[in-house]
Design an enzyme around this catalytic site. Structure first.
Site, PDB file in Angstrom:
ATOM      1  N   GLU A  59       0.669  -1.057  -0.064  1.00 37.50           N
ATOM      2  CA  GLU A  59      -0.064   0.113   0.013  1.00 37.50           C
ATOM      3  C   GLU A  59       0.820   1.154   0.078  1.00 37.50           C
ATOM      4  O   GLU A  59       0.576   2.335  -0.583  1.00 37.50           O
ATOM      5  CB  GLU A  59      -0.975   0.046   1.186  1.00 37.50           C
ATOM      6  CG  GLU A  59      -1.915  -1.139   1.076  1.00 37.50           C
ATOM      7  CD  GLU A  59      -1.445  -2.309   2.096  1.00 37.50           C
ATOM      8  OE1 GLU A  59      -2.258  -3.066   3.041  1.00 37.50           O
ATOM      9  OE2 GLU A  59      -0.144  -2.588   2.044  1.00 37.50           O
ATOM     10  N   CYS A  82      -2.711  -4.052   7.214  1.00 39.62           N
ATOM     11  CA  CYS A  82      -2.116  -4.092   8.559  1.00 39.62           C
ATOM     12  C   CYS A  82      -2.526  -3.025   9.410  1.00 39.62           C
ATOM     13  O   CYS A  82      -2.749  -1.904   8.805  1.00 39.62           O
ATOM     14  CB  CYS A  82      -0.605  -4.279   8.607  1.00 39.62           C
ATOM     15  SG  CYS A  82       0.199  -2.829   8.116  1.00 39.62           S
ATOM     16  N   LEU A 303      11.549 -40.653   4.381  1.00 34.72           N
ATOM     17  CA  LEU A 303      11.185 -39.621   5.151  1.00 34.72           C
ATOM     18  C   LEU A 303       9.763 -38.808   4.365  1.00 34.72           C
ATOM     19  O   LEU A 303       8.836 -38.615   4.808  1.00 34.72           O
ATOM     20  CB  LEU A 303      12.245 -38.410   4.933  1.00 34.72           C
ATOM     21  CG  LEU A 303      11.964 -37.045   5.468  1.00 34.72           C
ATOM     22  CD1 LEU A 303      11.350 -37.206   7.080  1.00 34.72           C
ATOM     23  CD2 LEU A 303      12.979 -36.233   5.412  1.00 34.72           C
TER      24      LEU A 303
END
Length: 366
Positions: A59, A82, A303
């Site tokens: 922004e 935010c 794994l």
């Protein structure tokens, strides 16, 4: 706001914001990839994307470009602005100060210090806020970030290469190269977008891999953390993963001990055991605590099979080569024996792409 109520122009501007966000694919972690477009109708007056953690958010860059023309404009943002002071000031405050009239948000930010507060700030200031445009695309772009915040573990992607008959190497372990150059180049980009590249000591001993990113010189990226599961600290001196060329974490059992200095260039840490193997859930929780969003696994069938069987593999990045290796060659995954077809593991295809003579499949467990 219902998605159907968004205009074609809204879709076009948000699509551009997502394209901008993708420019930070290799550089923003642990932060999310975010893009922003500021427009008056069809005219775009400002664009920006989050480039690196600790630097201004999308922004801010878009507002700098727009200048005074941000007043009365609509801002299209791929993630909720935010609302808290971190390493940079709150983006919601910047949008308010700039006088934007409307903000279109693709998806809410699950981060606890935001989580609706940014949207609340904007609405309290009298700004119209519409949410949900291209939500799924915005989530997919930051799938690891959402996984880390919402599930407290990274998004785990298993990279596998196999022949048409499902084999990954000859019986003697030889596997170079199953796939062609185009597929191997593609793998580097998946490595680059990851927070960590994980492997096991068996693969390290057999192949001595570097587990680093190799892109062209003009492509910027943040070196992923190299993570080796080495329960007994058996990796020999001189192996590439111990060279200190990139940040490396060796995870081992608490009882393991190394009397020499071969691990002095890397970080070693003990993790809990689960039976006679390292606790994979504890491993992923530890990596999430270090801000790892996407974990790229390049390991052997043991794994990879353990992660898949435990429900910890979120995605398979499967490269398929048009060749056959025979039934004595090594299998793709070591999985428990099934007693009936109802217990079979089912996958859904997310994407299919041809790379040279090979195919790349992205698959996710149902």
């Amino acid at each position: 706001m219902n998605v159907a109520a968004f205009s074609a122009l809204d879709h076009a501007h948000m699509a551009q914001a997502l394209r901008l966000a993708e420019r930070g694919l290799f550089t923003t972690q642990p932060n999310p990839r975010v893009g922003c477009v500021i427009a008056h109708g069809a005219e775009i007056v400002g664009e920006g994307w989050h480039q690196r953690a600790g630097e201004p958010h999308a922004e801010v860059f878009a507002l700098r470009t727009a200048g005074d023309r941000a007043g009365g404009a609509t801002a299209y943002v791929t993630l909720e602005p935010c609302a808290h002071q971190g390493r940079t000031p709150p983006c919601a405050d910047a949008l308010i100060a700039a006088g934007v009239r409307r903000v279109v948000v693709a998806v809410e930010d699950p981060f606890p210090q935001v989580a609706g507060r940014g949207i609340g700030k904007l609405r309290a200031a009298g700004i119209m806020v519409d949410i949900g445009l291209m939500r799924e695309a915005a989530r997919q772009l930051n799938i690891g970030f959402f996984s880390r915040i919402e599930r407290a573990r990274p998004w785990v992607r298993l990279k596998l290469a196999m022949s048409l008959d499902g084999r990954t190497a000859l019986a003697n372990g030889e596997s170079k190269w199953i796939t062609g150059e185009a597929a191997r180049t593609d793998v580097q980009r998946w490595r680059a977008r990851s927070s960590a590249i994980l492997s096991g000591s068996g693969t390290v001993l057999a192949d001595d891999p570097r587990l680093t990113v190799r892109l062209s010189d003009d492509e910027e990226y943040m070196p992923p953390l190299r993570v080796i599961l080495d329960r007994g600290l058996r990796t020999p001196a001189g192996h590439h993963v111990l060279d200190g060329s990139v940040p490396t974490l060796v995870l081992h059992a608490a009882a393991a001990f190394c009397a020499d200095r071969r691990f002095e260039r890397v970080e070693c840490m003990a993790v809990p055991m689960s039976g006679d193997v390292l606790d994979l859930r504890a491993v992923l929780a530890l990596l999430a605590g270090r801000g790892c969003n996407e974990v790229h696994v390049e390991a052997g069938s043991t794994l990879c099979g353990a992660l898949f069987a435990a429900g910890l593999a979120d995605e398979l990045l499967l490269y398929v080569a048009p060749l056959l290796l025979g039934d004595s060659a090594r299998p793709l995954l070591q999985l428990p024996t099934l007693s009936d077809m109802a217990s079979r593991w089912q996958l859904q295809s997310v994407e299919q792409r041809q790379l040279g003579r090979d195919w790349r499949l992205r698959l996710r467990p149902l």
